[in-house]
Design a protein around this motif. Structure first.
Motif, PDB file in Angstrom:
ATOM      1  N   LEU A 112      30.963  63.545 -14.273  1.00 32.85           N
ATOM      2  CA  LEU A 112      30.022  62.592 -13.902  1.00 32.85           C
ATOM      3  C   LEU A 112      29.479  62.598 -12.600  1.00 32.85           C
ATOM      4  N   SER A 113      28.304  62.310 -12.480  1.00 28.38           N
ATOM      5  CA  SER A 113      27.522  62.401 -11.201  1.00 28.38           C
ATOM      6  C   SER A 113      26.530  61.073 -10.996  1.00 28.38           C
ATOM      7  N   GLN A 154      40.259  55.167 -24.343  1.00 29.53           N
ATOM      8  CA  GLN A 154      41.034  55.463 -23.259  1.00 29.53           C
ATOM      9  C   GLN A 154      41.213  54.425 -22.383  1.00 29.53           C
ATOM     10  N   ASN A 155      40.974  53.053 -22.469  1.00 32.49           N
ATOM     11  CA  ASN A 155      40.685  51.949 -21.541  1.00 32.49           C
ATOM     12  C   ASN A 155      41.046  50.870 -22.421  1.00 32.49           C
ATOM     13  N   ARG A 156      42.343  50.583 -22.640  1.00 37.30           N
ATOM     14  CA  ARG A 156      42.719  49.334 -23.123  1.00 37.30           C
ATOM     15  C   ARG A 156      43.656  48.272 -22.736  1.00 37.30           C
ATOM     16  N   VAL A 157      44.185  48.804 -21.383  1.00 36.24           N
ATOM     17  CA  VAL A 157      45.198  47.872 -20.772  1.00 36.24           C
ATOM     18  C   VAL A 157      44.396  47.655 -19.315  1.00 36.24           C
ATOM     19  N   GLN A 212      32.759  53.277 -19.030  1.00 34.13           N
ATOM     20  CA  GLN A 212      33.080  53.965 -20.325  1.00 34.13           C
ATOM     21  C   GLN A 212      33.061  55.609 -19.868  1.00 34.13           C
ATOM     22  N   ASN A 213      32.603  56.060 -18.678  1.00 36.33           N
ATOM     23  CA  ASN A 213      32.501  57.369 -18.498  1.00 36.33           C
ATOM     24  C   ASN A 213      33.326  57.691 -17.265  1.00 36.33           C
ATOM     25  N   TYR A 214      34.051  57.010 -16.670  1.00 33.68           N
ATOM     26  CA  TYR A 214      34.551  57.443 -15.321  1.00 33.68           C
ATOM     27  C   TYR A 214      35.625  58.555 -15.269  1.00 33.68           C
ATOM     28  N   PHE A 271      36.838  52.693  -8.327  1.00 36.63           N
ATOM     29  CA  PHE A 271      37.102  52.352  -9.579  1.00 36.63           C
ATOM     30  C   PHE A 271      37.953  53.349 -10.245  1.00 36.63           C
ATOM     31  N   ARG A 272      37.825  54.799  -9.937  1.00 28.28           N
ATOM     32  CA  ARG A 272      38.688  55.627 -10.324  1.00 28.28           C
ATOM     33  C   ARG A 272      40.059  55.482  -9.762  1.00 28.28           C
ATOM     34  N   MET A 273      39.966  55.180  -8.699  1.00 27.10           N
ATOM     35  CA  MET A 273      41.304  54.989  -7.903  1.00 27.10           C
ATOM     36  C   MET A 273      42.009  53.684  -8.295  1.00 27.10           C
TER      37      MET A 273
END
Length: 293
Positions: A195-196, A115-118, A188-190, A230-232
């Motif tokens: 997630l807490s 899910q995270n390659r760019v 890896q989990n955002y 990080f999510r933003m």
């Protein structure tokens, strides 16, 4: 083997520096307008870094608009990856192929996943200096293949998803190890909705208050603030570089409620997701208050 033309160079390696992390090839190209490559299935990973210009990278159902400082990873599991140079401002990039028993673990530690390659570097001056040594000097002509591979492997440290590389750290304190584990876990989990911070603390086998203390001392933020920012950051990248809806982007970064996502986004950036400036005007990375990547 070394291939060279006016706008393209490429190395293929027969002798390998490391068995568990092998550099298959390395190349540099100034692409012509609309030049494209793919779809092509490969049996090794290929990491591209954009030096100048613009282009698009398509994988699965997502199209990313990329520019100087962007990087993207092609996986052996990709079935139809396609990337194409811009018609007006075609990109110039380098790439190197990677394989070996440790490649997936190293890429995971650097923050890469399905899910995270760019990614996008905000401060790329030092990396460009290293790349210039490779492609704009006599290094390639006088160095042996093992020296070139060593140089390429060192570039991986710059191309982590958040500018941190815990696997290459040496003699770090116990608290720094926890910080590295914390940031790695979030990378890896955002995207997980439930997630807490308590879940992260439990995963690291840490007391919640101690985790808050070391993260606050290091980043100047609470763990929850770090996670939200990080999510933003990820959300803003998707808004600027894809055509996904706000709802789908909210889900991609862990929010089932688009309204909650929009409120969090506005608290970080001062405007709603729909009012985000176009990608050529955006240059914001709020992940850390103290560190610049």
């Amino acid at each position: 083997m070394f291939l060279e033309s006016k706008d393209r160079i490429e190395f293929f390696f027969n002798d390998y520096l490391l068995d568990n992390l092998t550099v298959v090839n390395f190349g540099h190209e100034r692409c012509l307008p609309n030049h494209s490559f793919g779809p092509q299935v490969r049996d090794y990973f290929v990491l591209h870094y954009i030096l100048n210009g613009q282009g698009t990278f398509k994988t699965d159902d997502t199209i990313y608009s990329l520019k100087r400082g962007s990087f993207f990873l092609i996986s052996p599991t990709d079935t139809e990856p396609i990337y194409q140079a811009d018609e007006v401002d075609p990109w110039e990039y380098i790439w190197f192929g990677l394989e070996g028993d440790s490649v997936e673990k190293i890429l995971e530690e650097l923050g890469y996943s399905e899910q995270n390659r760019v990614g996008q570097l905000q401060n790329f001056r030092e990396l460009h200096g290293e790349i210039d040594t490779l492609i704009h000097s006599s290094f390639l002509s006088i160095a042996n293949p093992l020296q070139i591979q060593g140089k390429l492997i060192s570039l991986l440290a710059y191309l982590s998803m958040d500018g941190q590389n815990p696997s290459l750290s040496q003699s770090i304190s116990q608290s720094q190890k926890y910080i590295d584990q914390f940031t790695h876990f979030i990378r890896q989990n955002y995207w997980k909705e439930k997630l807490s911070i308590q879940q992260i603390a439990d995963n690291l086998d840490l007391n919640n208050s101690y985790l808050s203390k070391i993260i606050g001392n290091h980043f100047g933020q609470t763990p929850l603030e770090y996670l939200i920012r990080f999510r933003m950051t990820k959300a803003r990248f998707l808004i600027e570089n894809t055509d996904h809806t706000v709802t789908s982007i909210a889900k991609a970064v862990g929010y089932s409620n688009p309204l909650s996502f929009s409120r969090a986004y506005k608290r970080v950036y001062g405007h709603s997701p729909r009012n985000t400036p176009s990608k050529d005007k955006a240059n914001v990375n709020p992940t850390s208050n103290k560190q610049q990547n």
